[in-house]
Design an enzyme around this catalytic site. Sequence first.
Site, PDB file in Angstrom:
ATOM      1  N   LYS A  76       0.860  -1.193   0.000  1.00 55.70           N
ATOM      2  CA  LYS A  76       0.000   0.000   0.000  1.00 55.70           C
ATOM      3  C   LYS A  76       0.893   1.238   0.000  1.00 55.70           C
ATOM      4  CE  LYS A  76      -3.937   2.142   2.427  1.00 55.70           C
ATOM      5  NZ  LYS A  76      -4.884   2.078   3.568  1.00 55.70           N
ATOM      6  N   SER A 151      -9.972   2.251   2.598  1.00 55.45           N
ATOM      7  CA  SER A 151      -9.061   2.984   1.752  1.00 55.45           C
ATOM      8  C   SER A 151      -8.056   2.088   1.033  1.00 55.45           C
ATOM      9  CB  SER A 151      -8.287   4.007   2.589  1.00 55.45           C
ATOM     10  OG  SER A 151      -7.454   3.347   3.532  1.00 55.45           O
ATOM     11  N   SER A 175     -10.427   0.021   6.861  1.00 55.18           N
ATOM     12  CA  SER A 175      -9.801   0.040   5.532  1.00 55.18           C
ATOM     13  C   SER A 175      -9.086  -1.226   5.091  1.00 55.18           C
ATOM     14  CB  SER A 175      -8.824   1.201   5.437  1.00 55.18           C
ATOM     15  OG  SER A 175      -9.536   2.375   5.212  1.00 55.18           O
TER      16      SER A 175
HETATM   17  N1  GLN Z   1     -13.544   4.761   5.796  1.00 55.49           N
HETATM   18  C1  GLN Z   1     -12.985   5.240   7.017  1.00 55.49           C
HETATM   19  C2  GLN Z   1     -12.555   6.683   6.847  1.00 55.49           C
HETATM   20  O1  GLN Z   1     -12.780   7.202   5.829  1.00 55.49           O
HETATM   21  C3  GLN Z   1     -11.843   4.381   7.455  1.00 55.49           C
HETATM   22  C4  GLN Z   1     -10.628   4.585   6.661  1.00 55.49           C
HETATM   23  C5  GLN Z   1      -9.471   3.758   7.141  1.00 55.49           C
HETATM   24  O2  GLN Z   1      -9.650   2.758   7.836  1.00 55.49           O
HETATM   25  N2  GLN Z   1      -8.281   4.198   6.789  1.00 55.49           N
HETATM   26  O3  GLN Z   1     -11.992   7.277   7.698  1.00 55.49           O
END
Ligand code: GLN
Length: 484
Positions: A76, A151, A175
């Site tokens: 990532k 994400s 995410s």
């Molecule tokens: N969807 C959540 C956010 O937008 C979690 C994102 C994540 O876990 N990095 O913050």
Amino acid sequence: MFQKSIPELARGLREGEFSSEELTRGFLDRIGRFDEKLNCVITLTDSAALEAARVADARLKNGDATLLTGIPFLHKDIFCTDGVRTSCGSRMLDNFAAPYDATVTVRLQDAGAVMLGKTNMDEFAMGSSNETSFYGPVKNPWDLQCVPGGSSGGSAAAVAARLAPLATGTDTGGSIRQPAALCGVTGIKPTYGRVSRYGMIAFASSLDQAGPFAASAQDAACMLEVMAGFDPRDSTSIDQPVDAYAGMLDADLSGLTIGLPKEYFGAGLDAGVGAAVQAAIEAYKKLGAQVKEISLPNTSLAVPAYYVVAPAECSSNLSRMDGVRFGYRCEEPKDLEDLYVRSRGEGFGDEVKRRILVGTYALSAGYYDAYYLKAQQVRRLIRDDFVQAFREVDIIMGPTTPGPAFRLGERCDDPVTMYLSDIYTIAVNLAGLPGMSIPAGMVDGLPVGLQLIGDYFAEGRLLNAAHRYQQVTDWHTRLPPGFE
Ligand code: GLN
């Protein structure tokens, strides 16, 4: 070759059935063939990968290989990689080549794993659909009109399409688990403090945690063993030995008590997803587990508490992106103020700005007690719900997401609906617990994820429960049509 498990690939490499160079070329080839459709990879490091593969081949010959030596993976783009662009999905860091490696990067390198490139993600890991990336959205391999989740959407989609057998992800509010669910792969977010955050670009420091994506729990166990462990460079890393996860997979499930939180099966849950999760629970009963209804009464407070805590922490973390020290700088600034304002204004996308504004507001004098402090108190209640539940049950199960993958663009103008994609995952981060998602069915051609939540440091137990389920089901082996 691309459908083999990690132990199978490791055996093939050790026995000289194929070399790491051949394996690496094979996956680079798949990236070349399919990534145009999916947009999973931001930066391809193909020549470095082939070089690393040759080094791995020499190591395999010398007999000092680990289970991951010579195995390709995608990383990532939130993890610092020395000399390689580390963009975090943002225009702000589009020109940033990290001057050092993250601890996770070093651990994978030391094990001999071969990095193929860096994966697409929501900007600074803020999002649930991968649509906030500066590099454009990733497409879900099961339906190119749908999002892969976020994400870590690039990593999840890449493993689903088998562009790599393994990928890293990070999970601040879901995410890893949410994109794993929407793409039909296995993903685990470990206990907070289990994997080092050093060199992992910070979003919300008290919630961020890294973990693996893989086709199966067995493969994820192999990767997590390498990623996890104490790191003196991360003050929140925990000095406790790492379990030999890959050796814990076969334990019998009789006597296991599974808790089903009633709050996770109420209104808002898609009927098809609910039915698939129920069917998975039945499979667990056949494996010898007992099931018990439990309650996590503060569940509905998780999303609101998270959207105070996470923006507050991100507003502080992202203040270092100032257009001076590294990253994007606007053209011809008039003065210092103009330099800051335009560099940040032009470098960040809308979602990141929204979070910085909310977070700065929540932390400002006069509001701190009303918002940030209150959210931290709610967080404690959420944690206490889980502590109470784990007095009665060994593992908590439920859906990972309220529905299957949604269509690209569908939720872009509606942040609140987008935020609710993580309604079942966020509480786990607030409590710091380990959680995982495994493929457990399909609705209308789209994968469904089953979420498993464990007590602190019970990663081995989660992987064991997931593995036993995967031995009697084949959801995790299915390939999206067109990616054979
Ligand atoms: N969807 C959540 C956010 O937008 C979690 C994102 C994540 O876990 N990095 O913050």
